[in-house]
Write a protein that holds these residues in place. Structure first.
Motif, PDB file in Angstrom:
ATOM      1  N   UNK A   1      -2.803 -11.314   0.914  1.00  0.00           N
ATOM      2  CA  UNK A   1      -3.227 -10.644   2.103  1.00  0.00           C
ATOM      3  C   UNK A   1      -4.363 -10.122   2.213  1.00  0.00           C
ATOM      4  N   UNK A   2      -4.295  -9.568   3.862  1.00  0.00           N
ATOM      5  CA  UNK A   2      -5.844  -8.640   4.217  1.00  0.00           C
ATOM      6  C   UNK A   2      -5.906  -7.139   3.319  1.00  0.00           C
ATOM      7  N   UNK A   3      -7.188  -6.361   3.345  1.00  0.00           N
ATOM      8  CA  UNK A   3      -6.684  -5.188   3.525  1.00  0.00           C
ATOM      9  C   UNK A   3      -7.527  -4.206   4.948  1.00  0.00           C
ATOM     10  N   UNK A   4      -7.382  -2.936   5.570  1.00  0.00           N
ATOM     11  CA  UNK A   4      -8.197  -2.656   6.471  1.00  0.00           C
ATOM     12  C   UNK A   4      -8.206  -1.266   6.438  1.00  0.00           C
TER      13      UNK A   4
ATOM     14  N   UNK B   1     -10.019  -8.570  -3.179  1.00  0.00           N
ATOM     15  CA  UNK B   1     -10.120  -8.289  -1.994  1.00  0.00           C
ATOM     16  C   UNK B   1     -11.697  -9.109  -1.813  1.00  0.00           C
ATOM     17  N   UNK B   2     -12.056  -9.777  -1.304  1.00  0.00           N
ATOM     18  CA  UNK B   2     -13.481 -10.531  -0.348  1.00  0.00           C
ATOM     19  C   UNK B   2     -13.877 -10.226   0.163  1.00  0.00           C
ATOM     20  N   UNK B   3     -14.604  -8.945   0.207  1.00  0.00           N
ATOM     21  CA  UNK B   3     -15.392  -8.283   1.519  1.00  0.00           C
ATOM     22  C   UNK B   3     -15.539  -8.958   2.269  1.00  0.00           C
TER      23      UNK B   3
ATOM     24  N   UNK C   1      -2.903  -9.882  11.780  1.00  0.00           N
ATOM     25  CA  UNK C   1      -1.042  -9.815  11.524  1.00  0.00           C
ATOM     26  C   UNK C   1      -0.419  -9.847   9.259  1.00  0.00           C
ATOM     27  N   UNK C   2      -2.110 -10.231   9.277  1.00  0.00           N
ATOM     28  CA  UNK C   2      -1.686 -10.626   7.537  1.00  0.00           C
ATOM     29  C   UNK C   2      -2.073  -9.190   7.338  1.00  0.00           C
TER      30      UNK C   2
ATOM     31  N   UNK D   1     -11.132  -6.648   4.295  1.00  0.00           N
ATOM     32  CA  UNK D   1     -11.155  -7.080   2.774  1.00  0.00           C
ATOM     33  C   UNK D   1     -10.331  -8.534   3.138  1.00  0.00           C
ATOM     34  N   UNK D   2     -10.246  -9.186   2.183  1.00  0.00           N
ATOM     35  CA  UNK D   2      -9.547 -11.119   2.884  1.00  0.00           C
ATOM     36  C   UNK D   2      -9.459 -11.432   1.343  1.00  0.00           C
ATOM     37  N   UNK D   3      -7.311 -11.599   1.545  1.00  0.00           N
ATOM     38  CA  UNK D   3      -7.038 -12.526  -0.035  1.00  0.00           C
ATOM     39  C   UNK D   3      -7.162 -11.434  -0.969  1.00  0.00           C
ATOM     40  N   UNK D   4      -6.574  -9.950  -0.989  1.00  0.00           N
ATOM     41  CA  UNK D   4      -6.716  -8.891  -1.402  1.00  0.00           C
ATOM     42  C   UNK D   4      -4.836  -9.390  -2.123  1.00  0.00           C
ATOM     43  N   UNK D   5      -4.712  -8.659  -3.653  1.00  0.00           N
ATOM     44  CA  UNK D   5      -4.137  -9.102  -4.276  1.00  0.00           C
ATOM     45  C   UNK D   5      -3.389  -7.786  -4.922  1.00  0.00           C
ATOM     46  N   UNK D   6      -2.088  -7.454  -3.959  1.00  0.00           N
ATOM     47  CA  UNK D   6      -1.699  -5.970  -4.593  1.00  0.00           C
ATOM     48  C   UNK D   6      -0.118  -5.760  -5.025  1.00  0.00           C
ATOM     49  N   UNK D   7       0.312  -4.457  -5.548  1.00  0.00           N
ATOM     50  CA  UNK D   7       1.711  -5.080  -5.942  1.00  0.00           C
ATOM     51  C   UNK D   7       2.003  -3.989  -5.086  1.00  0.00           C
TER      52      UNK D   7
END
Length: 423
Positions: free
Chosen positions: A58-61, A34-36, A81-82, A44-50
Motif C-alpha cells: 500500500x502507500x506511505x505517508x 514505494x514510488x515517490x 485509506x490505503x 509514496x505509492x505501492x510500498x511493500x512492508x512487513x
C-alpha cells in the motif's frame, strides 16, 4: 526538520533498517519504500512492508509530526485509506483511519544516523555561498558528476522542446516556419530575443518563400516588420528599403507596425539588430529549404559552410542607417554559429527526431561535444570550484544545474547533493 528531507531519507533508506519498531512495538521490515508521488495523495505509492511478519502492500505517508495527519484532514480523504505506514519525525498523537482502525507509525529520528543531519545542515548553511555545495562538490567523484551532467543536458533539451512544440503547432505543423521563428529569436540574442520573436511571428512564413530569390525584398521585409523603417531618414538606401517594404506590405496585406522595440544600447555593434536582421535575410535568401538541410547535416564543418553568410553591401560600411563605419565584411562568426547550433539547431533536431521516432541520443551527444565550451560568469564560477565545462554539452548542463537546481536550492533532487548527504 523539513518534510522534503524526510522524503529524501525514506526514499534512500538513510536510516538503520535492521531493527525498526513502530510506536506500538511492532517489528518493521521494508521490502520496498514505494514510488515517490509528486502529485496529490500519499507521498509514496505501492510500498511493500512487513509488519510483525505480515506483508502489507500500500502507500506511505510522511509528516513532521503525527498530528499533521489531522491538520491536513487526511482522515476525511479516501485517497489515504490505503496508507499502511505513517512515517514521522516526532510522534505526538496516535492516528486512525475513518474506520477507527489505527495506522502503524514509525518515528524516523529514533533510527537516524546523525551524520546525515550534519551533512544536511552544512549543505544548507549557505548565506554567503554561490551554490550550497561549493565546499563539498570537489569531493564528489567524476563518474557521478559526468552521469548527472548527461541527465541535465537532456533535461534541458526536453525543456527547450516545449517552446519548439508550441511554435510548431502555431505554424500549422510547418518545420521550416518553426526553424525561421527559432532562428530569429536566436539572432536577437538575450537583449533582443523577444523582439526578434515578435518580428518573426508578425507575418506568415509563406511570404519568405515567395520572395526568397530576392535578397533586397527579404531585407526590406525583415527591417520593415521589425519596425526599423517607420521614420524618415536622410539615407538613400533607407528610402529604397522603406519604399520596397510599403510595396510588400500592400501586396501581402500586412498590418501596420509601430516604432521598434529593438534595443541598440549597450550592444556590441556586430549585434545591432540592423546587422543581425540583414544576416538573417541573406541566410533565408541564399538557403532554400533550410530545415531539410539542417536535418541532413551532421558534421560541424558543414554547418560553418551552411551559415557562412554576411550582410548586404550597405552594412559593410554601416552599423546604423545614419553613421558610416570602416568597411568590413560582417559575416556570421564561428562563435555566433556555435550559439545558433547550441540554442536552436540541436534542440530543434532533438524535438523533430523525437517526433518522428528516430532520435539517436549518442549522435546528438557526440555532435554537441565537438562545439567549444560557452563563456559566461556561471561557467567561470564553476571553473573556480574545479568543475570545468570542457565543451558545449558540459557547459549547457552546468547552466541547467545552476539555474534549475542550485538557484532553487533543490539539493535533495540533485545527484551531487544526494551524494554529499549520503557520505
Amino acid at each position: 526538520m523539513k518534510e522534503n528531507l524526510l522524503h529524501f531519507i525514506w526514499k534512500l533508506k538513510l536510516f538503520s533498517s535492521n531493527k525498526l519498531i513502530t510506536t506500538s512495538g511492532k517489528n518493521v521490515q521494508i521490502i520496498s519504500v514505494g514510488t515517490h508521488n509528486y502529485n496529490s495523495g500519499p507521498d509514496f505509492l505501492n510500498a511493500k512492508i512487513i509488519i510483525n511478519e505480515q506483508l502489507w502492500v500500500g502507500n506511505v505517508e510522511i509528516h513532521i509530526l503525527s498530528s499533521d495527519w489531522y491538520a491536513h484532514s487526511h482522515e476525511k480523504d479516501t485517497n489515504y485509506d490505503a496508507v499502511i505506514l505513517h512515517v514521522v519525525w516526532g510522534h505526538d498523537i496516535d492516528v486512525f483511519r475513518n474506520t477507527n482502525e489505527s495506522i502503524e507509525t514509525l518515528v524516523l529520528k529514533d533510527f537516524m544516523d546523525e551524520r546525515v543531519l550534519v551533512n544536511y545542515k552544512e549543505l544548507f548553511n549557505s548565506d554567503k555561498k554561490w551554490i550550497n555545495c561549493e565546499n563539498e562538490i570537489k569531493f564528489v567523484d567524476n563518474f557521478t558528476k559526468n552521469n548527472w551532467l548527461e541527465r541535465l543536458y537532456f533535461e534541458r533539451l526536453e525543456e527547450k522542446s516545449e517552446l519548439i512544440n508550441t511554435i510548431f503547432k502555431s505554424t500549422n505543423s510547418n518545420w521550416e516556419a518553426t526553424l525561421f521563428i527559432l532562428l530569429a529569436k536566436n539572432f536577437g540574442l538575450k537583449v533582443n530575443g523577444e523582439s526578434f520573436l515578435q518580428f518573426a511571428t508578425s507575418f506568415d512564413f509563406s511570404i519568405v518563400r515567395k520572395i526568397g530569390d530576392n535578397p533586397f525584398q527579404m531585407e526590406a521585409l525583415f527591417l520593415g516588420r521589425a519596425g526599423l523603417l517607420c521614420n524618415d531618414k536622410e539615407s538613400v538606401f533607407y528610402s529604397k528599403l522603406k519604399q520596397e517594404y510599403e510595396y510588400l506590405s500592400h501586396k501581402f496585406k500586412l498590418d501596420r507596425v509601430n516604432n521598434t522595440s529593438m534595443q541598440f544600447f549597450r550592444l556590441r555593434p556586430a549585434n545591432f539588430p540592423t546587422i543581425r536582421l540583414s544576416q538573417l535575410a541573406m541566410l533565408f535568401s541564399k538557403q532554400q529549404n533550410l530545415f531539410s538541410k539542417i536535418i541532413e547535416t551532421t558534421v560541424l564543418e558543414d554547418f560553418y559552410t551552411l551559415f557562412s553568410h554576411k550582410t548586404t553591401e550597405f552594412w559593410e560600411t554601416h552599423y546604423t542607417f545614419e553613421t558610416s563605419s570602416k568597411k568590413s565584411a560582417k559575416k556570421l562568426t564561428k562563435s555566433f554559429i556555435h550559439l545558433v547550433l547550441i540554442n536552436t539547431i540541436v534542440p530543434l533536431k532533438f524535438a523533430y527526431l523525437k517526433t518522428i521516432g528516430k532520435l539517436e541520443f549518442n549522435e546528438l551527444l557526440n555532435f554537441i561535444c565537438e562545439i567549444e565550451p560557452e563563456k559566461n560568469s556561471i561557467i567561470s564560477n564553476f571553473e573556480i570550484l574545479k568543475f570545468k565545462g570542457n565543451n558545449a554539452f558540459e557547459t549547457q548542463a552546468l547552466l541547467q544545474l545552476k539555474n534549475n537546481y542550485c538557484n532553487k536550492k533543490l539539493c535533495l533532487q540533485c545527484t551531487i547533493g544526494k551524494e554529499i548527504l549520503k557520505r
